[in-house]
Design a protein around this motif. Structure first.
Motif, mmCIF file in Angstrom:
data_model
loop_
_atom_site.group_PDB
_atom_site.id
_atom_site.type_symbol
_atom_site.label_atom_id
_atom_site.label_comp_id
_atom_site.label_asym_id
_atom_site.label_seq_id
_atom_site.Cartn_x
_atom_site.Cartn_y
_atom_site.Cartn_z
ATOM 1 N N ASP A 80 51.809 28.414 45.087
ATOM 2 C CA ASP A 80 50.787 27.703 45.857
ATOM 3 C C ASP A 80 50.429 28.477 47.128
ATOM 4 O O ASP A 80 49.254 28.567 47.500
ATOM 5 C CB ASP A 80 51.272 26.301 46.221
ATOM 6 C CG ASP A 80 51.459 25.416 45.002
ATOM 7 O OD1 ASP A 80 50.821 25.715 43.954
ATOM 8 O OD2 ASP A 80 52.221 24.441 45.087
ATOM 9 N N GLU A 81 51.447 29.028 47.790
ATOM 10 C CA GLU A 81 51.203 29.795 49.014
ATOM 11 C C GLU A 81 50.406 31.066 48.707
ATOM 12 O O GLU A 81 49.508 31.443 49.465
ATOM 13 C CB GLU A 81 52.529 30.148 49.690
ATOM 14 C CG GLU A 81 53.251 28.948 50.280
ATOM 15 C CD GLU A 81 54.632 29.304 50.793
ATOM 16 O OE1 GLU A 81 55.000 30.501 50.770
ATOM 17 O OE2 GLU A 81 55.341 28.381 51.207
ATOM 18 N N MET A 82 50.730 31.719 47.596
ATOM 19 C CA MET A 82 49.997 32.934 47.230
ATOM 20 C C MET A 82 48.536 32.614 46.913
ATOM 21 O O MET A 82 47.627 33.376 47.278
ATOM 22 C CB MET A 82 50.671 33.629 46.045
ATOM 23 C CG MET A 82 52.010 34.258 46.410
ATOM 24 S SD MET A 82 52.924 34.933 45.018
ATOM 25 C CE MET A 82 51.825 36.162 44.401
ATOM 26 N N ASP A 83 48.301 31.477 46.235
ATOM 27 C CA ASP A 83 46.923 31.082 45.949
ATOM 28 C C ASP A 83 46.165 30.790 47.233
ATOM 29 O O ASP A 83 44.980 31.154 47.361
ATOM 30 C CB ASP A 83 46.910 29.853 45.035
ATOM 31 C CG ASP A 83 47.348 30.171 43.613
ATOM 32 O OD1 ASP A 83 47.324 31.363 43.239
ATOM 33 O OD2 ASP A 83 47.710 29.219 42.884
ATOM 34 N N GLN A 88 42.113 32.496 51.324
ATOM 35 C CA GLN A 88 41.793 32.867 52.701
ATOM 36 C C GLN A 88 41.262 34.296 52.762
ATOM 37 O O GLN A 88 40.311 34.580 53.497
ATOM 38 C CB GLN A 88 43.040 32.737 53.596
ATOM 39 C CG GLN A 88 43.506 31.319 53.810
ATOM 40 C CD GLN A 88 42.488 30.502 54.584
ATOM 41 O OE1 GLN A 88 41.751 31.019 55.443
ATOM 42 N NE2 GLN A 88 42.418 29.217 54.266
ATOM 43 N N ALA A 89 41.849 35.189 51.990
ATOM 44 C CA ALA A 89 41.404 36.590 52.003
ATOM 45 C C ALA A 89 39.992 36.701 51.441
ATOM 46 O O ALA A 89 39.177 37.491 51.931
ATOM 47 C CB ALA A 89 42.374 37.450 51.194
ATOM 48 N N ARG A 90 39.660 35.900 50.428
ATOM 49 C CA ARG A 90 38.306 35.944 49.862
ATOM 50 C C ARG A 90 37.284 35.394 50.844
ATOM 51 O O ARG A 90 36.166 35.893 50.944
ATOM 52 C CB ARG A 90 38.247 35.137 48.562
ATOM 53 C CG ARG A 90 38.740 35.922 47.364
ATOM 54 C CD ARG A 90 38.432 35.160 46.114
ATOM 55 N NE ARG A 90 39.107 33.860 46.163
ATOM 56 C CZ ARG A 90 39.817 33.330 45.175
ATOM 57 N NH1 ARG A 90 39.904 33.960 44.024
ATOM 58 N NH2 ARG A 90 40.399 32.178 45.298
ATOM 59 N N LEU A 91 37.656 34.345 51.554
ATOM 60 C CA LEU A 91 36.712 33.760 52.505
ATOM 61 C C LEU A 91 36.478 34.658 53.709
ATOM 62 O O LEU A 91 35.377 34.686 54.267
ATOM 63 C CB LEU A 91 37.212 32.389 52.976
ATOM 64 C CG LEU A 91 37.214 31.282 51.916
ATOM 65 C CD1 LEU A 91 37.835 30.012 52.493
ATOM 66 C CD2 LEU A 91 35.799 31.003 51.434
ATOM 67 N N GLN A 92 37.500 35.373 54.158
ATOM 68 C CA GLN A 92 37.367 36.211 55.350
ATOM 69 C C GLN A 92 36.819 37.608 55.028
ATOM 70 O O GLN A 92 36.406 38.316 55.930
ATOM 71 C CB GLN A 92 38.728 36.342 56.044
ATOM 72 C CG GLN A 92 39.198 35.043 56.648
ATOM 73 C CD GLN A 92 40.606 35.156 57.227
ATOM 74 O OE1 GLN A 92 41.236 36.200 57.141
ATOM 75 N NE2 GLN A 92 41.068 34.063 57.822
ATOM 76 N N GLY A 93 36.826 37.973 53.770
ATOM 77 C CA GLY A 93 36.383 39.325 53.390
ATOM 78 C C GLY A 93 34.861 39.425 53.491
ATOM 79 O O GLY A 93 34.145 38.446 53.695
ATOM 80 N N PRO A 94 34.324 40.667 53.372
ATOM 81 C CA PRO A 94 32.879 40.878 53.476
ATOM 82 C C PRO A 94 32.180 40.251 52.269
ATOM 83 O O PRO A 94 32.707 40.238 51.163
ATOM 84 C CB PRO A 94 32.733 42.397 53.457
ATOM 85 C CG PRO A 94 33.995 42.904 52.834
ATOM 86 C CD PRO A 94 35.077 41.892 53.172
ATOM 87 N N LYS A 95 31.035 39.718 52.515
ATOM 88 C CA LYS A 95 30.251 39.066 51.462
ATOM 89 C C LYS A 95 29.473 40.128 50.687
ATOM 90 O O LYS A 95 28.850 40.995 51.258
ATOM 91 C CB LYS A 95 29.258 38.070 52.047
ATOM 92 C CG LYS A 95 29.922 36.920 52.777
ATOM 93 C CD LYS A 95 30.582 36.002 51.795
ATOM 94 C CE LYS A 95 31.207 34.831 52.559
ATOM 95 N NZ LYS A 95 31.933 33.953 51.738
#
Length: 99
Positions: A80-83, A88-95
């Protein structure tokens, strides 16, 4: 070497006999079988009690391990923590168009 034959007893009730070699009456053979059966029943009751106690102990250990396994698996939140970290990494990464 030690002599394997038991010493001769002075008392007639304590002498050892061999039912295969000595000629015994039907009543004597019947009595011998009754005594052997009583001794066998006494020994098996002790064995049965020991077997039940051993079985219960082994069952308790198995159930303890089983319960602990379920408890420890329910405590694990690693996936669950890894998901969450991946989201979070996908949301903060460049679009881009691939996101």
């Amino acid at each position: 070497m030690a002599d394997k034959t038991p010493p001769k007893s002075e008392a007639p009730y304590a002498t050892r006999i061999d039912p295969t070699k000595d000629s015994l009456s039907r009543e004597q053979m019947h009595y011998i079988r009754q005594v052997e059966l009583a001794q066998w029943k006494k020994k098996t009751s002790k064995l049965r009690t020991r077997n039940v106690v051993t079985g219960l102990a082994i069952g308790a250990i198995v159930m303890g391990i089983y319960g602990y396994t379920f408890y420890s698996v329910s405590q694990e939140r690693i996936m669950d923590e890894m998901d969450e970290e991946a989201k979070q990494a996908r949301l903060q990464g460049p679009k881009s168009g691939a996101n």
